[in-house]
Motif scaffolding. Structure first.
Motif, mmCIF file in Angstrom:
data_model
loop_
_atom_site.group_PDB
_atom_site.id
_atom_site.type_symbol
_atom_site.label_atom_id
_atom_site.label_comp_id
_atom_site.label_asym_id
_atom_site.label_seq_id
_atom_site.Cartn_x
_atom_site.Cartn_y
_atom_site.Cartn_z
ATOM 1 N N VAL A 164 0.905 -1.195 0.008
ATOM 2 C CA VAL A 164 0.172 0.133 0.038
ATOM 3 C C VAL A 164 0.928 1.370 0.006
ATOM 4 C CG1 VAL A 164 -2.086 -1.281 1.333
ATOM 5 C CG2 VAL A 164 -0.289 0.183 2.581
ATOM 6 N N LEU A 165 1.990 1.019 0.094
ATOM 7 C CA LEU A 165 3.105 2.308 0.122
ATOM 8 C C LEU A 165 2.875 3.292 -0.694
ATOM 9 C CD1 LEU A 165 5.130 3.585 1.995
ATOM 10 C CD2 LEU A 165 6.683 2.472 0.854
ATOM 11 N N GLU A 166 2.907 3.247 -1.980
ATOM 12 C CA GLU A 166 2.468 4.072 -2.948
ATOM 13 C C GLU A 166 1.426 4.870 -2.956
ATOM 14 O OE1 GLU A 166 2.169 4.327 -8.064
ATOM 15 O OE2 GLU A 166 3.063 2.499 -7.072
ATOM 16 N N VAL B 80 17.445 3.396 12.605
ATOM 17 C CA VAL B 80 18.475 3.671 11.533
ATOM 18 C C VAL B 80 17.846 3.234 10.191
ATOM 19 C CG1 VAL B 80 20.636 3.213 10.365
ATOM 20 C CG2 VAL B 80 20.653 3.699 12.782
ATOM 21 N N GLN B 81 17.400 2.033 10.195
ATOM 22 C CA GLN B 81 16.761 1.488 8.885
ATOM 23 C C GLN B 81 15.516 2.238 8.471
ATOM 24 O OE1 GLN B 81 17.755 -0.234 11.575
ATOM 25 N NE2 GLN B 81 19.462 -1.381 10.465
ATOM 26 N N MET B 82 14.597 2.718 9.540
ATOM 27 C CA MET B 82 13.584 3.561 9.305
ATOM 28 C C MET B 82 13.783 4.686 8.725
ATOM 29 S SD MET B 82 11.656 2.801 12.950
ATOM 30 C CE MET B 82 10.196 4.427 12.797
ATOM 31 N N ALA B 83 14.980 5.510 9.034
ATOM 32 C CA ALA B 83 15.380 6.729 8.593
ATOM 33 C C ALA B 83 15.716 6.699 7.037
ATOM 34 C CB ALA B 83 16.487 7.314 9.421
ATOM 35 N N PHE C 188 13.754 8.006 3.877
ATOM 36 C CA PHE C 188 14.525 9.020 2.574
ATOM 37 C C PHE C 188 14.502 8.218 1.558
ATOM 38 C CE2 PHE C 188 18.468 9.903 0.329
ATOM 39 C CZ PHE C 188 18.214 11.231 0.315
ATOM 40 N N THR C 189 14.470 6.730 1.323
ATOM 41 C CA THR C 189 14.289 6.420 0.038
ATOM 42 C C THR C 189 12.830 6.482 -0.603
ATOM 43 O OG1 THR C 189 15.778 4.717 0.776
ATOM 44 C CG2 THR C 189 14.494 3.919 -1.148
ATOM 45 N N HIS C 190 11.961 6.549 0.286
ATOM 46 C CA HIS C 190 10.439 6.689 -0.152
ATOM 47 C C HIS C 190 10.069 8.072 -0.018
ATOM 48 C CE1 HIS C 190 10.171 2.461 -0.788
ATOM 49 N NE2 HIS C 190 10.647 2.223 0.286
ATOM 50 N N ASN C 191 10.760 9.235 0.194
ATOM 51 C CA ASN C 191 10.512 10.390 0.281
ATOM 52 C C ASN C 191 9.211 10.739 1.073
ATOM 53 O OD1 ASN C 191 12.338 11.548 -2.010
ATOM 54 N ND2 ASN C 191 11.144 10.185 -3.311
ATOM 55 N N PHE C 192 9.226 10.192 2.291
ATOM 56 C CA PHE C 192 8.241 10.566 3.169
ATOM 57 C C PHE C 192 8.235 12.102 3.507
ATOM 58 C CE2 PHE C 192 7.660 6.261 5.942
ATOM 59 C CZ PHE C 192 7.430 5.620 4.665
#
Length: 185
Positions: free
Chosen positions: A55-57, A90-93, A97-101
């Motif tokens: 559902v992320l997109e 760290v992985q959350m950050a 970042f990767t998904h442009n939150f």
């Protein structure tokens, strides 16, 4: 994939407060800090859950569409990072970042916030009105990994539109389905 349904917390419940570290900014944020002028969407999620990834997109489109309309949006991960290191701060950050939150992604290390909200799965959605009363808890839409139904965000979008435009939000709400929160032992 094990399926866990969200707990259908009583509508009208007041939003529980929290004070958690944002993995995006390293700031500590409370519910009030993340609150929107018209309402607030609290999402329990994590980095690795196939339901979240599915559902992320659409979730990011919802955040982009409604944040500028007065809806505060915040995501919280409550998974045990010792057992599931891919869900650590760290992985959350990196994930954000990767998904442009464009919204905070908070780490609930003690899992107290998930317990206050009675969160059960990822993703788990809680929509509060401008008075911080729960008006929607449930699914994004009927799409699930592998069921062939395209993502639309219909259920959550209708509820958010109800908050923004002061429309009646149906009490007939379907629970979200996802991976269980990974509780500490």
């Amino acid at each position: 994939m094990a399926q866990t349904a969200s707990n259908m917390v009583a509508l009208g419940t007041t939003a529980p407060d929290f004070y958690l570290k944002d993995t995006n900014s390293n700031d500590w944020l409370s519910y009030k800090d993340t609150k929107g002028e018209l309402g607030t969407l609290v999402i329990f999620m994590c980095n690795h859950c196939p339901y979240v990834l599915h559902v992320l997109e659409e979730l990011l489109m919802i955040a982009n569409d409604y944040r500028i309309q007065g809806i505060g949006i915040v995501a919280i991960s409550s998974n045990d990072a010792l057992t599931y290191p891919q869900d650590g701060p760290v992985q959350m950050a990196e994930f954000a970042f990767t998904h442009n939150f464009n919204f905070p992604y908070l780490y609930d290390e003690t899992q107290e916030v998930a317990q206050k909200y009675q969160a059960a799965c990822t993703p788990d959605f809680y929509l509060f009105d401008k008075r911080d009363r729960l008006v929607y808890r449930g699914q994004l839409d009927d799409s699930r990994p592998g069921n062939g139904i395209p993502l639309s965000g219909t259920d959550l979008r209708n509820a958010i539109d109800g908050v923004i435009y002061n429309r009646r939000i149906s009490n007939d709400q379907k629970p979200s389905i996802g991976c269980n929160i990974k509780w500490k032992k």
